[in-house]
Design a protein around this motif. Sequence first.
Motif, short mmCIF file in Angstrom:
data_model
loop_
_atom_site.label_atom_id
_atom_site.label_comp_id
_atom_site.label_asym_id
_atom_site.label_seq_id
_atom_site.Cartn_x
_atom_site.Cartn_y
_atom_site.Cartn_z
N GLU A 12 -10.75 -5.85 -2.87
CA GLU A 12 -10.74 -6.92 -3.87
C GLU A 12 -9.61 -6.74 -4.87
OE1 GLU A 12 -14.42 -7.97 -5.74
OE2 GLU A 12 -15.53 -7.57 -3.89
N ARG A 13 -9.30 -5.49 -5.20
CA ARG A 13 -8.22 -5.20 -6.13
C ARG A 13 -7.24 -4.23 -5.48
NH1 ARG A 13 -12.76 -5.15 -9.80
NH2 ARG A 13 -12.61 -6.97 -11.13
N TYR A 16 -1.10 -0.23 -5.48
CA TYR A 16 0.14 0.28 -4.90
C TYR A 16 0.07 1.76 -4.56
CZ TYR A 16 2.34 -4.14 -5.91
OH TYR A 16 2.66 -5.47 -5.92
N ASN A 17 -0.99 2.44 -4.98
CA ASN A 17 -1.10 3.87 -4.68
C ASN A 17 -2.37 4.19 -3.91
OD1 ASN A 17 -2.89 3.43 -6.72
ND2 ASN A 17 -2.06 4.96 -8.12
N ASP A 18 -2.81 3.26 -3.07
CA ASP A 18 -4.02 3.45 -2.28
C ASP A 18 -3.90 2.72 -0.95
OD1 ASP A 18 -6.55 4.35 -1.70
OD2 ASP A 18 -7.58 3.13 -3.19
N CYS A 19 -4.74 3.09 0.00
CA CYS A 19 -4.84 2.35 1.26
C CYS A 19 -5.74 1.16 0.99
CB CYS A 19 -5.42 3.24 2.35
SG CYS A 19 -4.38 4.66 2.75
N ASN A 20 -5.26 -0.03 1.27
CA ASN A 20 -5.93 -1.25 0.82
C ASN A 20 -6.73 -2.01 1.87
OD1 ASN A 20 -4.97 -1.20 -1.91
ND2 ASN A 20 -2.95 -1.69 -1.11
N CYS A 21 -6.68 -1.60 3.15
CA CYS A 21 -7.30 -2.38 4.20
C CYS A 21 -8.36 -1.57 4.95
CB CYS A 21 -6.25 -2.89 5.18
SG CYS A 21 -5.04 -3.96 4.37
N THR A 22 -9.55 -2.15 5.05
CA THR A 22 -10.63 -1.52 5.78
C THR A 22 -11.02 -2.38 6.98
OG1 THR A 22 -12.31 -2.57 4.42
CG2 THR A 22 -11.59 -0.38 3.74
N VAL A 23 -11.67 -1.76 7.95
CA VAL A 23 -12.13 -2.48 9.14
C VAL A 23 -13.32 -3.33 8.74
CG1 VAL A 23 -13.08 -2.24 11.45
CG2 VAL A 23 -11.31 -0.65 10.66
N HIS A 24 -13.19 -4.63 8.94
CA HIS A 24 -14.27 -5.58 8.64
C HIS A 24 -15.12 -5.86 9.88
CE1 HIS A 24 -16.35 -8.87 6.69
NE2 HIS A 24 -15.96 -9.68 7.65
N ALA A 25 -14.46 -5.94 11.04
CA ALA A 25 -15.16 -6.22 12.30
C ALA A 25 -14.27 -5.81 13.46
CB ALA A 25 -15.51 -7.70 12.40
N ILE A 47 0.13 3.69 10.45
CA ILE A 47 0.43 2.96 11.69
C ILE A 47 1.62 3.65 12.32
CG2 ILE A 47 1.11 0.77 12.73
CD1 ILE A 47 -0.08 -0.62 10.24
N ASP A 48 1.44 4.17 13.51
CA ASP A 48 2.51 4.92 14.21
C ASP A 48 3.13 5.98 13.31
OD1 ASP A 48 2.25 3.71 16.70
OD2 ASP A 48 3.61 2.08 16.17
N GLY A 49 2.27 6.68 12.56
CA GLY A 49 2.72 7.77 11.71
C GLY A 49 3.24 7.37 10.35
N ARG A 50 3.40 6.08 10.11
CA ARG A 50 3.91 5.60 8.82
C ARG A 50 2.75 5.24 7.89
NH1 ARG A 50 6.70 2.59 12.54
NH2 ARG A 50 5.56 0.76 11.85
N SER A 51 2.80 5.74 6.67
CA SER A 51 1.76 5.48 5.69
C SER A 51 1.68 3.99 5.35
CB SER A 51 2.05 6.27 4.42
OG SER A 51 1.13 5.93 3.40
N VAL A 52 0.46 3.52 5.12
CA VAL A 52 0.26 2.13 4.69
C VAL A 52 -0.17 2.07 3.23
CG1 VAL A 52 -0.25 1.32 7.02
CG2 VAL A 52 -2.13 2.00 5.51
N VAL A 53 -0.05 3.18 2.51
CA VAL A 53 -0.40 3.21 1.09
C VAL A 53 0.41 2.14 0.36
CG1 VAL A 53 -0.25 4.55 -1.05
CG2 VAL A 53 -1.13 5.61 1.03
N GLY A 54 -0.29 1.32 -0.40
CA GLY A 54 0.35 0.28 -1.19
C GLY A 54 0.60 -1.02 -0.45
#
Length: 108
Positions: A12-13, A16-25, A47-54
């Motif tokens: 919801e919020r 830029y310093n966190d992983c923002n996406c969770t598995v919904h389904a 994803i393929d070794g690259r951080s998605v933080v932020g």
Amino acid sequence: MCGVGIIFKEKERPSYNDCNCTVHALSVGGPAENSKQIQVGDTLARIDGRSVVGLRLQDLGGSILGPVGSSVALEFVRGPAWPGGQGKTYTVELHRQWNTIGGRSGTI
């Protein structure tokens, strides 16, 4: 371009310093469900070794989607649905494929 059968939900919020996406389904019969590893509530970390933080949800499609049969490695942080495993990280390699949800073909 096609995906791996995961429907993500953005926090919801977003931060830029966190992983923002969770598995919904998970798409029934898709690569993610068939892996038997990914659970609703797990948080995407790499994803393929690259951080998605932020990164926001709209930023991820170009990295997760790809040609049919190609692979993508996704690293997750285990969510609360896995007893005793919450907070542990794991990586799963998935092969992209077309999937059908609700009778409609599309990319996930």
